[in-house]
Design a protein around this motif. Structure first.
Motif, short mmCIF file in Angstrom:
data_model
loop_
_atom_site.label_atom_id
_atom_site.label_comp_id
_atom_site.label_asym_id
_atom_site.label_seq_id
_atom_site.Cartn_x
_atom_site.Cartn_y
_atom_site.Cartn_z
N PRO A 34 0.83 -1.21 0.00
CA PRO A 34 0.00 0.00 0.00
C PRO A 34 0.86 1.26 0.00
O PRO A 34 2.01 1.27 0.49
CB PRO A 34 -0.80 -0.11 1.30
N SER A 35 0.31 2.32 -0.53
CA SER A 35 0.99 3.62 -0.51
C SER A 35 0.66 4.40 0.75
O SER A 35 1.48 5.18 1.24
CB SER A 35 0.60 4.46 -1.74
N TYR A 36 -0.56 4.20 1.25
CA TYR A 36 -1.02 4.98 2.41
C TYR A 36 -1.59 4.06 3.48
O TYR A 36 -1.97 2.92 3.23
CB TYR A 36 -2.12 5.97 2.00
N VAL B 119 -7.53 4.68 -3.59
CA VAL B 119 -7.68 6.13 -3.48
C VAL B 119 -7.42 6.72 -4.86
O VAL B 119 -6.29 6.67 -5.36
CB VAL B 119 -6.71 6.73 -2.45
N TYR B 120 -8.46 7.24 -5.48
CA TYR B 120 -8.33 7.85 -6.80
C TYR B 120 -8.08 9.35 -6.61
O TYR B 120 -8.99 10.09 -6.23
CB TYR B 120 -9.58 7.60 -7.64
N GLU C 237 -6.78 14.01 4.52
CA GLU C 237 -5.68 14.52 5.36
C GLU C 237 -5.23 13.51 6.41
O GLU C 237 -4.16 13.68 7.03
CB GLU C 237 -6.09 15.83 6.04
N ASN C 238 -6.02 12.46 6.65
CA ASN C 238 -5.63 11.42 7.61
C ASN C 238 -4.67 10.39 7.02
O ASN C 238 -4.14 9.56 7.75
CB ASN C 238 -6.86 10.69 8.14
N LEU C 239 -4.47 10.43 5.72
CA LEU C 239 -3.62 9.44 5.07
C LEU C 239 -2.15 9.73 5.37
O LEU C 239 -1.67 10.85 5.21
CB LEU C 239 -3.86 9.44 3.56
N LEU C 240 -1.45 8.69 5.80
CA LEU C 240 -0.01 8.77 6.04
C LEU C 240 0.71 7.78 5.14
O LEU C 240 0.09 6.87 4.59
CB LEU C 240 0.30 8.44 7.51
N GLU C 241 1.99 7.98 4.99
CA GLU C 241 2.77 7.00 4.23
C GLU C 241 2.68 5.65 4.92
O GLU C 241 2.73 5.56 6.16
CB GLU C 241 4.23 7.46 4.13
N TYR C 242 2.54 4.59 4.14
CA TYR C 242 2.30 3.26 4.71
C TYR C 242 3.38 2.86 5.70
O TYR C 242 4.58 2.94 5.41
CB TYR C 242 2.20 2.21 3.61
N ASN C 243 2.94 2.44 6.87
CA ASN C 243 3.82 1.96 7.92
C ASN C 243 3.08 0.85 8.65
O ASN C 243 2.04 1.09 9.27
CB ASN C 243 4.18 3.11 8.87
N SER C 244 3.60 -0.36 8.55
CA SER C 244 2.90 -1.51 9.13
C SER C 244 2.79 -1.44 10.65
O SER C 244 2.01 -2.19 11.24
CB SER C 244 3.61 -2.81 8.73
N SER C 245 3.53 -0.55 11.30
CA SER C 245 3.46 -0.43 12.76
C SER C 245 2.07 -0.02 13.22
O SER C 245 1.63 -0.38 14.32
CB SER C 245 4.49 0.58 13.26
N ALA D 289 -4.53 2.08 -0.32
CA ALA D 289 -4.45 2.54 1.07
C ALA D 289 -5.10 1.52 1.98
O ALA D 289 -6.09 0.88 1.61
CB ALA D 289 -5.12 3.90 1.22
N MET D 290 -4.55 1.38 3.18
CA MET D 290 -5.15 0.56 4.22
C MET D 290 -5.88 1.49 5.18
O MET D 290 -5.27 2.34 5.83
CB MET D 290 -4.08 -0.24 4.97
N LEU D 291 -7.22 1.32 5.24
CA LEU D 291 -8.04 2.24 6.01
C LEU D 291 -8.75 1.50 7.14
O LEU D 291 -9.18 0.36 6.97
CB LEU D 291 -9.05 2.92 5.09
#
Length: 498
Positions: A113-115, A162-163, A226-234, A314-316
């Motif tokens: 994922p990107s986000y 996410v388009y 605005e809640n999207l962050l760069e993907y981080n599995s943590s 994105a993972m939401l």
């Protein structure tokens, strides 16, 4: 890989209130964004995640798009749903079929994922929102209100496309409309054309999992960009994620069209708002006779050339609860960022019929006091309301069929060759519940036209029609309950056959 505390080796889980990773054992806190740089945690290989040298890594989803990653994918042996996680405790329960079961694991290559969007809605807030929703369901079965049901929400990450849609500020967009009026012997037609340029961007969210119904994705898809962050599995510590298996192009055209229409509506409303404040004389000088005609503006422009679209995975976060009732499942899903909710709440047939009876009796007595209702007129009104109930029953049956077969679920239909469908809608047919009411209505209409002199004929037909309609109402409630639930899923195992 599971995140472990560097101080004691305990499992780290993401704490929503603190927005940090917290150790289960020593309560140490770590920032998810800085955990790798600070060396605050160490990763430990999860059991059964070490690949067999002789086993080929499976590719799941559209792995040709973007960067990929290897992950241990867990498959529910009961329904075939697939998830991946870093927390083994999270995979002892399948939310899609509501079963406590040991999920089978295998190594797979997934699109990275990107986000990712962290949870901001806590479980306590989620339960509070669910209780508020229950208060609106007046005919809810008693078992749906149990405290154990409310505490069954589980935190899950759902993949969404996410388009990101951007309007080309150099492209021209035109609107046109016309109005006509007449004075004396003359007829006038005024044509209007507005040319403008649209600039800006928007983000549309569509679920990237064929397992999740599109109706659910649409209901909870109002994630703030605005809640999207760069993907981080943590951020996924303590939760699990569904596997993305819907190609990015499935919803792209719909996303562009919806964004284009929203932009046109905004421009149109802005134009009407600006000109509606002008004096009528000034409007006439500009040749505008009716400002509200601009609501009928037709936009002209090539959506594909005016907009540039980029799809990113994105993972939401969502809170997901599965409730079993009468051999079927009811889903309650809450957006983990905004709190928007999708709920499937059935109705208690006995409560519904009792409430209908309590409402209809005073209405009948009130009408009896105001008007002199002859038996023939009474039969006519009974036929009229019976016809309305039949139409409602037919509408619910039609919606049920489309839902059971997931006709409108584009993601599911894209993977229809990989998944087992639910097949036909067993045990439910419109003709089965409508035959007696239709027959009684036809006989009653014949009696009304025949104009019999004996009143007992009309009263007997009223009784027969009401009895058949009551049966239809009970079947309608049963059909509604099927519409507000779903069969236990039987997803096709997405792993490639050897």
């Amino acid at each position: 890989m599971a995140n472990r505390c560097s101080l004691c080796g305990g499992t780290l889980r993401y704490n929503i209130q603190k927005q940090k990773l917290v150790c289960d054992y020593c309560d140490s806190e770590f920032d998810p964004e800085n955990i790798e740089q600070m060396g605050g945690a160490k990763e430990e290989a999860t059991p059964d995640s070490t690949p067999d040298p002789q086993t080929q890594t499976e590719t799941v989803g559209d792995s040709n798009v973007g960067e990929t990653m290897e992950a241990t994918v867990f498959t529910c042996p009961n329904c075939g749903a697939q998830v991946f996680t870093t927390d083994l405790d999270a995979v002892e329960y399948c939310s899609y079929c509501g079963t406590f079961v040991t999920l089978e694991s295998h190594l797979a290559k997934l699109q990275k994922p990107s986000y990712i969007a962290p949870f901001t809605i806590t479980k306590e807030k989620c339960i509070e929102l669910y209780k508020e929703q229950l208060k609106k369901a007046h005919f809810l079965p008693p078992d749906m209100k149990a405290e154990k049901t409310e505490n069954s929400f589980r935190n899950i990450y759902i993949p969404f496309w996410v388009y990101e849609i951007n309007f080309d500020k150099d492209k021209e967009l035109s609107f046109s409309t016309s109005e006509s009026w007449s004075t004396y012997n003359y007829e006038y037609t005024q044509k209007y054309t507005i040319k403008t340029k649209a600039a800006g961007h928007a983000a549309k969210f569509y679920d990237a999992s064929a397992t999740l119904d599109d109706r659910i994705g649409d209901a909870i898809g109002d994630f703030p960009p605005e809640n999207l962050l760069e993907y981080n599995s943590s951020y996924m510590a303590g939760a699990y994620a569904d596997v993305a298996d819907v190609e990015k192009g499935v919803y792209q055209e719909e996303a562009v069209e919806k964004t284009f229409d929203e932009a046109c509506d905004t421009i149109r409303d802005k134009f009407i708002q600006d000109y509606s404040t002008m004096p009528k004389r000034e409007l006439k000088n500009k040749g505008i006779h009716n400002i509200f005609r601009f609501k009928d503006f037709t936009a002209k422009g090539n959506k594909n050339t005016m907009c540039t679209t980029q799809a990113k995975l994105a993972m939401l976060p969502v809170w997901f609860m599965t409730t079993k009732t009468n051999g079927r499942l009811c889903y309650s899903v809450v957006n983990g960022c905004t709190g928007s909710m999708f709920t499937e709440l059935p109705a208690d047939g006995k409560k519904y019929c009792l409430a209908s009876l309590l409402v209809s009796i005073p209405i009948f007595l009130y009408l009896e006091l105001l008007f002199v209702i002859t038996p023939r007129t009474l039969l006519g009104w009974v036929c009229f309301f019976s016809f309305i109930i039949l139409c409602s029953y037919g509408s619910i049956c039609h919606k049920l069929k489309r839902k059971e077969l997931r006709t409108d679920d584009k993601g599911y239909q894209q993977n229809h060759g990989k998944h087992k469908t639910y097949g036909t809608v067993e045990g439910m047919s419109f003709s089965m519940g409508a035959f007696l009411p239709i027959l009684s209505i036809i006989i009653s209409i014949f009696a009304i036209l025949a104009d019999f002199a004996e009143d007992f004929i009309y009263y007997a037909l009223v009784f027969i029609t009401l009895a058949s309609v009551l049966l239809c109402i009970l079947l309608m409630v049963k059909t509604y309950n099927r519409f507000c639930s779903r069969p236990i899923p039987r997803f096709f195992d997405k792993r490639k056959e050897v």
